[in-house]
Structure formats: structure tokens, C-alpha cells
Design an enzyme around this catalytic site. Structure first.
Site, short mmCIF file in Angstrom:
data_model
loop_
_atom_site.label_atom_id
_atom_site.label_comp_id
_atom_site.label_asym_id
_atom_site.label_seq_id
_atom_site.Cartn_x
_atom_site.Cartn_y
_atom_site.Cartn_z
N PRO A 1 0.83 -1.34 0.08
CA PRO A 1 -0.09 0.07 -0.15
C PRO A 1 0.80 1.17 0.06
O PRO A 1 1.76 1.36 0.52
CB PRO A 1 -0.89 -0.31 1.29
CG PRO A 1 -0.17 -1.21 2.27
CD PRO A 1 0.63 -2.16 1.15
N HIS A 2 0.56 2.17 -1.04
CA HIS A 2 1.52 3.25 -0.88
C HIS A 2 0.51 4.52 -1.36
O HIS A 2 -0.49 4.20 -1.92
CB HIS A 2 2.58 2.85 -2.03
CG HIS A 2 2.07 2.75 -3.40
ND1 HIS A 2 1.65 1.60 -3.78
CD2 HIS A 2 1.92 3.58 -4.35
CE1 HIS A 2 1.49 1.33 -4.98
NE2 HIS A 2 1.56 2.53 -5.35
N GLY A 3 1.00 5.82 -1.17
CA GLY A 3 0.36 7.13 -1.65
C GLY A 3 1.35 8.21 -1.44
O GLY A 3 2.39 8.12 -0.78
#
Length: 152
Positions: free
Chosen positions: A65-67
Site C-alpha cells: 500500500p502506498h500513496g
């Protein structure tokens, strides 16, 4: 860029409690919020928005998960291990056990991609994944990541 240099032990969860996607993202966001010097809800919002574009469960029991978040000034990495696995809408429809969380400043595309690439390189090694799955403590996880990171 070595993951062991940017992953702080306070951002490692050796035994995630949640058994669903949102819960895991909440746990990971809370684990990195102090280091990111921002509210975990802001981090969670960015992660959930990214998940709407497509799952970051890349298959093989792995989720990244990334952002990007304007409120932070440097790259923030977290890690979580789920013993039982989580339905994360993974590309192979299998449960995810190993999570690397990546939050980067809004304007850091190059760094964002470099860290994602390094995480991917590490996770392509089946021995690395096997060792992580057997890790029992945060110290075990730190040592495993440090050992493998030094090989690159």
C-alpha cells in the site's frame, strides 16, 4: 536507497490484528503517523484513495500500500506481518501476509519509484519472504530486512 535505512522499528508491526483491508491500512497508518508527523487518518485517506484505483496486493502474499501526501517532508516506510493472511483484493486472489507501506511527499515521484523498486527487488527473493513469514518479533524483522538489504 536501502529499506533498512528508512524503515524505523516503531513502524513495524510483527503481528497485525486486523483481518480486512481497511483494518490493516488503519494499523499501518497508525504505526507510521508519528514518524510522518501527521494524523493517521490523513494517511489512511490517501491509502484508501489509492486502493480505489486498484489493489496494491501484488500477489504472492504481498501488499505494498502506498500513496503521496503533501503534509510530509520525507519518505515514510512501514511494515506489517499478518499471520493468518488478509483478503486484500490481491491480483492473484490469495491472502496477503507481508505488507510494506510507503508514503512519500507529493512532489517526490523519483524517490517514490526508487523505494517501490527496492521493495519489489527484495520481495522477489523467496528466501526473504520465507524468513519474514517465520519472524516472531520486531527485532527478527529488522534483522532480516537489514541482512537482505545489505546484499544490494
Amino acid at each position: 536507497m536501502k529499506i533498512s535505512e528508512i524503515l524505523h522499528r516503531s513502524a513495524i508491526i510483527a503481528d497485525l490484528k486486523s483481518n480486512d483491508k481497511k483494518g490493516v491500512l488503519e494499523e499501518l497508518a497508525a504505526a507510521v503517523s508519528d514518524m510522518a508527523e501527521t494524523d493517521s487518518q490523513q494517511i489512511l485517506k490517501v491509502l484508501l484513495e489509492r486502493e480505489q484505483l486498484g489493489s496494491t496486493g501484488i500477489g504472492g502474499g504481498i501488499g505494498i500500500p502506498h500513496g503521496k501526501l503533501n503534509a510530509i517532508n520525507s519518505i515514510v516506510v512501514g511494515f506489517g506481518l499478518s499471520r493468518g493472511g488478509v483478503d486484500f483484493d490481491s491480483l492473484d486472489n490469495k491472502p496477503v501476509h507481508i505488507f510494506f507501506l510507503l508514503i512519500t511527499p507529493e512532489n517526490s515521484t523519483g524517490s517514490h519509484l526508487k523505494v517501490l523498486a527496492q521493495i519489489s527487488r527484495l520481495l522477489k527473493q523467496s528466501d526473504f519472504k520465507d524468513r519474514l513469514m517465520k519472524a516472531e518479533t520486531v527485532d527478527d524483522i529488522v534483522q532480516i530486512i537489514h541482512d537482505v538489504d545489505d546484499e544490494f
